[in-house]
Design an enzyme around this catalytic site. Sequence first.
Site, PDB file in Angstrom:
ATOM      1  N   ARG A   7      37.923  43.492  37.957  1.00 21.03           N
ATOM      2  CA  ARG A   7      38.892  42.418  38.141  1.00 21.03           C
ATOM      3  C   ARG A   7      38.228  41.221  38.789  1.00 21.03           C
ATOM      4  O   ARG A   7      37.440  41.346  39.715  1.00 21.03           O
ATOM      5  CB  ARG A   7      40.040  42.879  39.044  1.00 21.03           C
ATOM      6  CG  ARG A   7      41.107  41.821  39.250  1.00 21.03           C
ATOM      7  CD  ARG A   7      42.064  42.187  40.368  1.00 21.03           C
ATOM      8  NE  ARG A   7      41.418  42.281  41.668  1.00 21.03           N
ATOM      9  CZ  ARG A   7      41.076  41.234  42.426  1.00 21.03           C
ATOM     10  NH1 ARG A   7      41.301  40.009  42.007  1.00 21.03           N
ATOM     11  NH2 ARG A   7      40.496  41.410  43.602  1.00 21.03           N
ATOM     12  N   THR A   8      38.542  40.053  38.265  1.00 19.54           N
ATOM     13  CA  THR A   8      38.209  38.802  38.929  1.00 19.54           C
ATOM     14  C   THR A   8      39.515  38.063  39.160  1.00 19.54           C
ATOM     15  O   THR A   8      40.486  38.250  38.434  1.00 19.54           O
ATOM     16  CB  THR A   8      37.244  37.930  38.090  1.00 19.54           C
ATOM     17  OG1 THR A   8      37.854  37.638  36.835  1.00 19.54           O
ATOM     18  CG2 THR A   8      35.911  38.630  37.875  1.00 19.54           C
ATOM     19  N   SER A   9      39.521  37.212  40.177  1.00 22.60           N
ATOM     20  CA  SER A   9      40.756  36.502  40.528  1.00 22.60           C
ATOM     21  C   SER A   9      41.063  35.356  39.590  1.00 22.60           C
ATOM     22  O   SER A   9      42.217  35.033  39.355  1.00 22.60           O
ATOM     23  CB  SER A   9      40.671  35.975  41.960  1.00 22.60           C
ATOM     24  OG  SER A   9      40.525  37.051  42.858  1.00 22.60           O
ATOM     25  N   THR A  10      40.026  34.698  39.063  1.00 24.99           N
ATOM     26  CA  THR A  10      40.242  33.527  38.226  1.00 24.99           C
ATOM     27  C   THR A  10      39.406  33.620  36.961  1.00 24.99           C
ATOM     28  O   THR A  10      38.451  34.401  36.882  1.00 24.99           O
ATOM     29  CB  THR A  10      39.854  32.224  38.959  1.00 24.99           C
ATOM     30  OG1 THR A  10      38.440  32.232  39.188  1.00 24.99           O
ATOM     31  CG2 THR A  10      40.597  32.085  40.278  1.00 24.99           C
ATOM     32  N   GLN A  13      35.587  32.992  37.265  1.00 26.72           N
ATOM     33  CA  GLN A  13      34.708  34.059  37.724  1.00 26.72           C
ATOM     34  C   GLN A  13      34.337  34.958  36.547  1.00 26.72           C
ATOM     35  O   GLN A  13      35.114  35.129  35.616  1.00 26.72           O
ATOM     36  CB  GLN A  13      35.387  34.876  38.823  1.00 26.72           C
ATOM     37  CG  GLN A  13      35.643  34.058  40.079  1.00 26.72           C
ATOM     38  CD  GLN A  13      36.485  34.823  41.079  1.00 26.72           C
ATOM     39  OE1 GLN A  13      37.402  35.542  40.708  1.00 26.72           O
ATOM     40  NE2 GLN A  13      36.171  34.661  42.354  1.00 26.72           N
TER      41      GLN A  13
END
Length: 179
Positions: A7-10, A13
Amino acid sequence: MKYGYARTSTTEQNPEAQIAALESAGCDVIRTEQKSGTKLEGRTELQTLLDFMRPGDVLVCARIDRLARSIADLQTIVQTLKSKGVALQCTEQPVDTTTAAGKCFLDMLGVFAEFESNLRKDRQMAGIQNAKAKGVYKGRPRQIDREEIRAMKASGMSAIEISNRMGIARAHVYRCLKD
């Protein structure tokens, strides 16, 4: 079976390093998403894994903060995995819920992930307050024309009619009239 979760936040990324680590860990299936980790809602890839995994499976992530940013959400995820007979492992941290030490380390990392998230929020709020004090930050511009609402009310329209025409809540109409 080993399932990987990255998982990345944005969208800016890149999850490639996480994916490479999950592949090296021997994950059979890897799910990725680009969503905030501060809450569970809306994280469809994680939910798919939680729904699909069976007893004896292992969920692998690079780090605990990729799984959850709050201790409450982390505990919910861990409890869900435990109730299904699924283990949790991390590639970059000594987390393995099949061992006592791994469980202990998981709990400590969860506390620090939440602490880091709270510090980030505090810094953001301090920055906003500083910008407001300097007159740089004025908040989001108003999107509803209050004068138009007052004109509609003056022409005899009811609050319900105004809210329907403007596509806003009736309570918002009353707030605009009160200002």
